[in-house]
Design a protein around this motif. Structure first.
Motif, PDB file in Angstrom:
ATOM      1  N   GLU A  80       0.928  -1.006  -0.174  1.00 23.21           N
ATOM      2  CA  GLU A  80      -0.217   0.331  -0.014  1.00 23.21           C
ATOM      3  C   GLU A  80       0.776   1.508  -0.252  1.00 23.21           C
ATOM      4  O   GLU A  80       0.375   1.960  -1.061  1.00 23.21           O
ATOM      5  CB  GLU A  80      -0.552  -0.059   1.115  1.00 23.21           C
ATOM      6  CG  GLU A  80      -1.567  -1.377   0.810  1.00 23.21           C
ATOM      7  CD  GLU A  80      -3.176  -0.337   0.152  1.00 23.21           C
ATOM      8  OE1 GLU A  80      -3.421   0.701   0.087  1.00 23.21           O
ATOM      9  OE2 GLU A  80      -4.196  -1.273  -0.486  1.00 23.21           O
ATOM     10  N   LEU A  81       1.263   1.004   1.117  1.00 25.78           N
ATOM     11  CA  LEU A  81       2.848   2.311   1.381  1.00 25.78           C
ATOM     12  C   LEU A  81       3.568   2.276  -0.160  1.00 25.78           C
ATOM     13  O   LEU A  81       3.399   4.300  -1.044  1.00 25.78           O
ATOM     14  CB  LEU A  81       3.480   2.534   2.013  1.00 25.78           C
ATOM     15  CG  LEU A  81       3.046   2.486   3.404  1.00 25.78           C
ATOM     16  CD1 LEU A  81       3.938   2.155   4.378  1.00 25.78           C
ATOM     17  CD2 LEU A  81       2.576   3.930   3.679  1.00 25.78           C
ATOM     18  N   GLN A  82       3.777   1.630  -0.525  1.00 20.65           N
ATOM     19  CA  GLN A  82       4.797   1.849  -2.067  1.00 20.65           C
ATOM     20  C   GLN A  82       3.877   1.887  -3.462  1.00 20.65           C
ATOM     21  O   GLN A  82       4.070   2.777  -3.885  1.00 20.65           O
ATOM     22  CB  GLN A  82       5.435   0.606  -2.826  1.00 20.65           C
ATOM     23  CG  GLN A  82       6.086   0.537  -3.712  1.00 20.65           C
ATOM     24  CD  GLN A  82       7.380   1.162  -3.444  1.00 20.65           C
ATOM     25  OE1 GLN A  82       7.773   1.105  -2.474  1.00 20.65           O
ATOM     26  NE2 GLN A  82       7.377   2.468  -4.849  1.00 20.65           N
ATOM     27  N   THR A  84       1.599   4.217  -2.719  1.00 17.56           N
ATOM     28  CA  THR A  84       0.924   5.817  -3.176  1.00 17.56           C
ATOM     29  C   THR A  84       2.124   6.431  -2.833  1.00 17.56           C
ATOM     30  O   THR A  84       2.125   7.552  -3.058  1.00 17.56           O
ATOM     31  CB  THR A  84       0.807   5.750  -0.632  1.00 17.56           C
ATOM     32  OG1 THR A  84      -0.061   4.864  -0.099  1.00 17.56           O
ATOM     33  CG2 THR A  84       1.129   7.492  -0.190  1.00 17.56           C
ATOM     34  N   VAL A  85       3.146   5.286  -2.456  1.00 16.00           N
ATOM     35  CA  VAL A  85       4.602   6.611  -3.137  1.00 16.00           C
ATOM     36  C   VAL A  85       4.654   6.440  -4.814  1.00 16.00           C
ATOM     37  O   VAL A  85       5.137   8.296  -5.196  1.00 16.00           O
ATOM     38  CB  VAL A  85       5.911   5.912  -3.144  1.00 16.00           C
ATOM     39  CG1 VAL A  85       6.853   6.368  -3.579  1.00 16.00           C
ATOM     40  CG2 VAL A  85       5.830   5.708  -1.278  1.00 16.00           C
ATOM     41  N   ALA A  96       3.403  13.984   0.706  1.00 16.28           N
ATOM     42  CA  ALA A  96       3.981  12.585   0.710  1.00 16.28           C
ATOM     43  C   ALA A  96       4.267  11.397   0.162  1.00 16.28           C
ATOM     44  O   ALA A  96       4.208  10.255   1.384  1.00 16.28           O
ATOM     45  CB  ALA A  96       2.138  11.933  -0.003  1.00 16.28           C
ATOM     46  N   SER A 100       4.874   8.856   3.445  1.00 12.55           N
ATOM     47  CA  SER A 100       5.605   6.932   2.993  1.00 12.55           C
ATOM     48  C   SER A 100       6.732   6.389   2.696  1.00 12.55           C
ATOM     49  O   SER A 100       6.914   5.857   3.215  1.00 12.55           O
ATOM     50  CB  SER A 100       4.676   6.886   1.143  1.00 12.55           C
ATOM     51  OG  SER A 100       3.395   7.952   1.620  1.00 12.55           O
ATOM     52  N   ILE A 104       7.454   4.058   5.111  1.00 12.47           N
ATOM     53  CA  ILE A 104       8.329   1.902   4.556  1.00 12.47           C
ATOM     54  C   ILE A 104       9.792   1.951   5.489  1.00 12.47           C
ATOM     55  O   ILE A 104       9.743   1.165   5.923  1.00 12.47           O
ATOM     56  CB  ILE A 104       8.823   2.360   3.308  1.00 12.47           C
ATOM     57  CG1 ILE A 104       7.331   2.598   2.549  1.00 12.47           C
ATOM     58  CG2 ILE A 104       9.626   1.016   2.951  1.00 12.47           C
ATOM     59  CD1 ILE A 104       7.909   2.277   1.111  1.00 12.47           C
TER      60      ILE A 104
END
Length: 189
Positions: A80-82, A84-85, A96, A100, A104
């Protein structure tokens, strides 16, 4: 497994699955599902429907923990974070992206905000500086290692102090009397 095709069977499975909360008997679940029988016939019919493999499978599915359907893991959070990045970079939202990436780093253990040595209350019995030094030496493994750590900390403290020091201006005075007057010394003494 999708909902049962027979709507009364589906209603019965849902009611039976929630019996722990509703405290309804199987017979009451059967009647509440829309079946119209009375007394012993309702009891026998409810038992027969409950023994159906299709109904049993549906009840098990309804009772399956919601966590299994939406399990959150480190891997899922990282994915999810990847995402978002990538989306934030595309939108040029670099704040952001930074946030993020920091998360991570924390999830993967690359960023550690605080490291504590010893457990809670480990120094509770320390009453004197010597007690604290003994506990620290034990935590470091030896007195020599403790001295090495303390010397490192002392060097760091000196560097910090040097960075905070203010320079002093040196002023030359032509006469000792003028110097004393400027610095608040009484000339009569």
């Amino acid at each position: 497994m999708p909902a049962l095709k027979n709507t009364k069977h589906e209603a019965f499975a849902n009611l039976v699955a929630k019996r722990d909360k509703t405290k309804m008997s199987v017979t009451v679940c059967y009647i509440a599902s829309g079946y119209s029988t009375d007394g012993h016939a309702a009891e026998a019919s409810a038992t027969r429907l409950l023994s159906s493999a299709e109904v049993q499978a549906r009840i098990a599915e309804i009772n399956a923990p919601v966590v299994a359907k939406s399990r959150v893991t480190v891997a899922s959070l990282l994915a999810e974070l990847q995402a978002t990045v990538e989306a934030a970079r595309a939108a040029k939202q670099f704040g952001a992206v930074n946030g993020s990436l920091a998360l991570i780093g924390k999830l993967t253990g690359l960023l550690v905000e605080k490291v504590e040595m010893g457990g809670p209350g480990e120094f509770a019995d320390a009453k004197t500086p010597a007690d604290i030094l003994r506990a620290l030496a034990e935590d470091c493994g030896s007195v020599g290692e403790l001295i090495e750590q303390l010397e490192f900390m002392l060097d760091e403290a000196r560097a910090m102090a040097a960075g905070q020091a203010r320079p002093i201006a040196v002023v030359e005075h032509k006469s000792e009397d003028k110097w004393k007057k400027l610095n608040g010394f009484n000339q009569a003494t």
